[in-house]
Design a protein around this motif. Structure first.
Motif, PDB file in Angstrom:
ATOM      1  N   ASN A   3      14.728  33.376  40.139  1.00 48.11           N
ATOM      2  CA  ASN A   3      15.253  33.840  38.860  1.00 48.11           C
ATOM      3  C   ASN A   3      15.799  35.250  39.056  1.00 48.11           C
ATOM      4  O   ASN A   3      15.260  36.038  39.830  1.00 48.11           O
ATOM      5  CB  ASN A   3      14.168  33.849  37.789  1.00 48.11           C
ATOM      6  CG  ASN A   3      13.664  32.458  37.479  1.00 48.11           C
ATOM      7  OD1 ASN A   3      14.316  31.473  37.759  1.00 48.11           O
ATOM      8  ND2 ASN A   3      12.490  32.384  36.904  1.00 48.11           N
ATOM      9  N   GLU A   4      16.877  35.585  38.377  1.00 53.63           N
ATOM     10  CA  GLU A   4      17.516  36.891  38.534  1.00 53.63           C
ATOM     11  C   GLU A   4      17.699  37.571  37.182  1.00 53.63           C
ATOM     12  O   GLU A   4      17.880  36.915  36.166  1.00 53.63           O
ATOM     13  CB  GLU A   4      18.897  36.744  39.188  1.00 53.63           C
ATOM     14  CG  GLU A   4      18.857  36.279  40.626  1.00 53.63           C
ATOM     15  CD  GLU A   4      18.384  37.336  41.591  1.00 53.63           C
ATOM     16  OE1 GLU A   4      18.564  38.547  41.295  1.00 53.63           O
ATOM     17  OE2 GLU A   4      17.832  36.965  42.625  1.00 53.63           O
ATOM     18  N   TYR A   6      20.161  40.466  35.354  1.00 51.01           N
ATOM     19  CA  TYR A   6      21.361  41.284  35.516  1.00 51.01           C
ATOM     20  C   TYR A   6      21.584  42.082  34.246  1.00 51.01           C
ATOM     21  O   TYR A   6      21.129  41.732  33.168  1.00 51.01           O
ATOM     22  CB  TYR A   6      22.584  40.444  35.905  1.00 51.01           C
ATOM     23  CG  TYR A   6      23.154  39.574  34.818  1.00 51.01           C
ATOM     24  CD1 TYR A   6      24.236  40.016  34.059  1.00 51.01           C
ATOM     25  CD2 TYR A   6      22.647  38.306  34.562  1.00 51.01           C
ATOM     26  CE1 TYR A   6      24.770  39.223  33.069  1.00 51.01           C
ATOM     27  CE2 TYR A   6      23.181  37.505  33.575  1.00 51.01           C
ATOM     28  CZ  TYR A   6      24.239  37.973  32.835  1.00 51.01           C
ATOM     29  OH  TYR A   6      24.771  37.189  31.862  1.00 51.01           O
ATOM     30  N   TYR A  23      20.036  40.567  30.874  1.00 44.96           N
ATOM     31  CA  TYR A  23      19.982  39.115  30.785  1.00 44.96           C
ATOM     32  C   TYR A  23      19.160  38.583  31.948  1.00 44.96           C
ATOM     33  O   TYR A  23      19.104  39.196  33.005  1.00 44.96           O
ATOM     34  CB  TYR A  23      21.388  38.494  30.862  1.00 44.96           C
ATOM     35  CG  TYR A  23      22.258  38.811  29.683  1.00 44.96           C
ATOM     36  CD1 TYR A  23      22.238  38.003  28.557  1.00 44.96           C
ATOM     37  CD2 TYR A  23      23.108  39.911  29.694  1.00 44.96           C
ATOM     38  CE1 TYR A  23      23.042  38.281  27.466  1.00 44.96           C
ATOM     39  CE2 TYR A  23      23.916  40.197  28.607  1.00 44.96           C
ATOM     40  CZ  TYR A  23      23.877  39.389  27.501  1.00 44.96           C
ATOM     41  OH  TYR A  23      24.671  39.659  26.431  1.00 44.96           O
ATOM     42  N   THR A  24      18.537  37.443  31.732  1.00 43.30           N
ATOM     43  CA  THR A  24      17.792  36.781  32.794  1.00 43.30           C
ATOM     44  C   THR A  24      18.416  35.416  33.049  1.00 43.30           C
ATOM     45  O   THR A  24      18.673  34.661  32.121  1.00 43.30           O
ATOM     46  CB  THR A  24      16.314  36.595  32.405  1.00 43.30           C
ATOM     47  OG1 THR A  24      15.741  37.875  32.137  1.00 43.30           O
ATOM     48  CG2 THR A  24      15.535  35.929  33.520  1.00 43.30           C
ATOM     49  N   ILE A  25      18.662  35.133  34.297  1.00 41.80           N
ATOM     50  CA  ILE A  25      19.138  33.811  34.702  1.00 41.80           C
ATOM     51  C   ILE A  25      17.940  33.074  35.273  1.00 41.80           C
ATOM     52  O   ILE A  25      17.331  33.505  36.248  1.00 41.80           O
ATOM     53  CB  ILE A  25      20.250  33.906  35.764  1.00 41.80           C
ATOM     54  CG1 ILE A  25      21.462  34.627  35.193  1.00 41.80           C
ATOM     55  CG2 ILE A  25      20.620  32.507  36.260  1.00 41.80           C
ATOM     56  CD1 ILE A  25      22.560  34.860  36.202  1.00 41.80           C
ATOM     57  N   THR A  26      17.584  31.973  34.634  1.00 38.79           N
ATOM     58  CA  THR A  26      16.463  31.149  35.084  1.00 38.79           C
ATOM     59  C   THR A  26      17.014  29.954  35.841  1.00 38.79           C
ATOM     60  O   THR A  26      17.844  29.209  35.320  1.00 38.79           O
ATOM     61  CB  THR A  26      15.621  30.678  33.883  1.00 38.79           C
ATOM     62  OG1 THR A  26      15.189  31.824  33.147  1.00 38.79           O
ATOM     63  CG2 THR A  26      14.420  29.881  34.340  1.00 38.79           C
TER      64      THR A  26
END
Length: 107
Positions: A3-4, A6, A23-26
């Motif tokens: 998970n990242e 940005y 924001y979180t990218i799951t």
């Protein structure tokens, strides 16, 4: 897969704003589809084969082809493919798992 997080900030030649939006990218991994199929012979006529099966996938299916080969023996008792076939199996839109049945006749 990780998970990242940005961040987006605003900056140009005149303005620098230290505030950012995070924001979180799951990441959700795609699992392999699962397919099971069983073959049943008709008790009265061996030329009728029934197939019962089920397909499952976490993202669903758009289409499915039931592919099969008809094999035979040559004069030297070696197997060869006599015929290759495929039959589309209808899958309702948006279905993630589906049971299918199929009847085939061999001549």
């Amino acid at each position: 897969m990780v998970n990242e997080i940005y961040k987006i900030g605003i900056r140009n030649g005149r303005v620098y704003n230290r505030d950012t939006i995070s924001y979180t990218i799951t990441v959700i991994p795609d699992l392999f589809p699962e397919i099971t199929a069983e073959q049943f012979k008709d008790s009265l006529d061996e030329k009728f084969l029934y197939f019962l099966g089920e397909i499952n996938d976490d993202y669903g299916f758009k289409n499915m082809l039931f592919k099969y080969n008809i094999e035979s023996l040559d004069a030297g008792n070696n197997y060869f493919i006599k015929e290759e076939n495929s039959t589309p199996i209808a899958i309702p839109k948006g279905i993630k798992n589906n049971r299918f049945t199929m009847l085939s006749t061999w001549c």
